[in-house]
Design a protein around this motif. Structure first.
Motif, PDB file in Angstrom:
ATOM      1  N   ASN A  84       0.784  -1.267   0.139  1.00  0.00           N
ATOM      2  CA  ASN A  84       0.051  -0.024  -0.043  1.00  0.00           C
ATOM      3  C   ASN A  84       0.772   1.282  -0.053  1.00  0.00           C
ATOM      4  OD1 ASN A  84      -2.020   1.923   0.271  1.00  0.00           O
ATOM      5  ND2 ASN A  84      -2.992   1.338   2.092  1.00  0.00           N
ATOM      6  N   ASP A 103       0.070   4.314  -0.040  1.00  0.00           N
ATOM      7  CA  ASP A 103      -0.503   5.557   0.592  1.00  0.00           C
ATOM      8  C   ASP A 103       0.198   5.568   1.787  1.00  0.00           C
ATOM      9  OD1 ASP A 103      -1.920   7.520   0.996  1.00  0.00           O
ATOM     10  OD2 ASP A 103      -3.960   6.086   1.413  1.00  0.00           O
ATOM     11  N   LEU A 157      -3.657   9.046   6.467  1.00  0.00           N
ATOM     12  CA  LEU A 157      -4.981   9.411   6.281  1.00  0.00           C
ATOM     13  C   LEU A 157      -5.731   9.939   7.538  1.00  0.00           C
ATOM     14  CD1 LEU A 157      -7.928   9.466   4.551  1.00  0.00           C
ATOM     15  CD2 LEU A 157      -8.237   6.955   5.138  1.00  0.00           C
ATOM     16  N   THR A 208      -8.821   8.838  -4.210  1.00  0.00           N
ATOM     17  CA  THR A 208      -7.632   9.546  -3.820  1.00  0.00           C
ATOM     18  C   THR A 208      -6.682   9.701  -5.079  1.00  0.00           C
ATOM     19  OG1 THR A 208      -7.512   7.764  -1.940  1.00  0.00           O
ATOM     20  CG2 THR A 208      -5.600   8.968  -2.482  1.00  0.00           C
ATOM     21  N   LEU A 251      -3.244   8.311  -5.773  1.00  0.00           N
ATOM     22  CA  LEU A 251      -3.187   6.857  -5.893  1.00  0.00           C
ATOM     23  C   LEU A 251      -4.182   6.149  -7.256  1.00  0.00           C
ATOM     24  CD1 LEU A 251      -3.550   5.527  -2.155  1.00  0.00           C
ATOM     25  CD2 LEU A 251      -1.541   6.010  -3.568  1.00  0.00           C
TER      26      LEU A 251
END
Length: 267
Positions: A159, A161, A164, A225, A228
């Motif tokens: 991931n 990311d 968040l 997002t 992403l």
């Protein structure tokens, strides 16, 4: 072509231009606290009109487990197939020569390794490192990454990311670990969005579902997002639809796809 996104009222306004939708899960089909039935309704309508839908998720769960989790939440199966970052990582682990891996991330993510001929070991004994999330405690993270780098490990990051904020809670993800490893000069292989690997596998799944190859210009990536879902789709040569109210990113240079926007996925 304008750099900014084109606002549209619903997926049905542009559906005729696309044969395949590659759709994100978290933030589109549900937001952790509630299911968004209009989104699955839109995907169902797209399929009813002859389109193919593949879910594309950065979860550390294999696709079969994700499908079960969505069903348990009462989300109808309005898709033809799905692929997760864990699925891509499992393929790479099966194709590689490594038999020992060090895992960084929550213990629950070790479902990724279920059934694989991979022994989980300490970093000193491993051949590579797999990061599925930010560890619960990071006191030793820098030391672990230093050993991994010294041993020449590739870091599989499921991931990309980084973080968040949900309410007042700040969640940290595997991308933060990958950033720290890159600063050491380590090699990172991203199996999730916006990396190219997961989109390649998703397009292969779509082609199998349709019985023929699908050209990139007939593909629409959907997600909430920008860094992403949107960036990954545009870099892959697809068009992209960003849902939600987050600010958009500038369009990548030489991106041939169109860029759309709506508050939430509806038909």
């Amino acid at each position: 072509m304008a750099d900014g996104p084109e606002a549209i009222a619903g997926l049905g306004r542009v559906a005729d231009a696309f044969a395949v939708v590659l759709c994100d899960v978290f933030g589109v089909l549900h937001d952790a606290t509630r299911v968004l039935p209009a989104a699955t309704g839109a995907l169902g309508a797209f399929r009813a009109a002859g389109g193919t839908v593949v879910l594309v998720s950065n979860t550390a769960e294999p696709g079969r487990r994700l499908a079960d989790a969505l069903r348990d939440r009462g989300i109808p199966a309005a898709w033809d197939d799905l692929v997760t970052a864990a699925d891509v990582a499992r393929i790479l682990l099966c194709e590689g020569a490594s038999a020992r891996a060090h895992h960084i991330g929550p213990a629950r993510d070790r479902v990724l390794f279920a059934g694989l001929p991979i022994a989980l070991t300490g970093v000193e004994d491993a051949d590579l490192t797999v990061c599925t999330g930010y560890p619960d405690g990071d006191d030793d993270l820098d030391a672990i990454l230093a050993v991994a780098h010294r041993r020449g490990h590739s870091l599989l990051c499921t991931n990309p990311d980084t973080c968040l904020t949900v309410g007042t809670t700040r969640l940290r993800f595997a991308g933060l670990v990958a950033e720290r490893y890159r600063t050491l000069g380590g090699r990172v292989v991203e199996t999730g969005k916006p990396g190219a690997l997961i989109y390649r596998h998703a397009l292969e799944r779509a082609g199998r579902a349709r019985g023929r190859l699908v050209p990139p210009e007939r593909v629409l990536g959907i997600g909430d997002t920008a860094a992403l879902d949107v960036l990954g789709a545009l870099r892959a040569g697809f068009s992209a639809l960003q849902v939600g109210d987050a600010p958009p990113l500038p369009r990548p240079a030489c991106s041939p796809g169109r860029l759309y926007r709506m508050p939430a996925l509806v038909w």
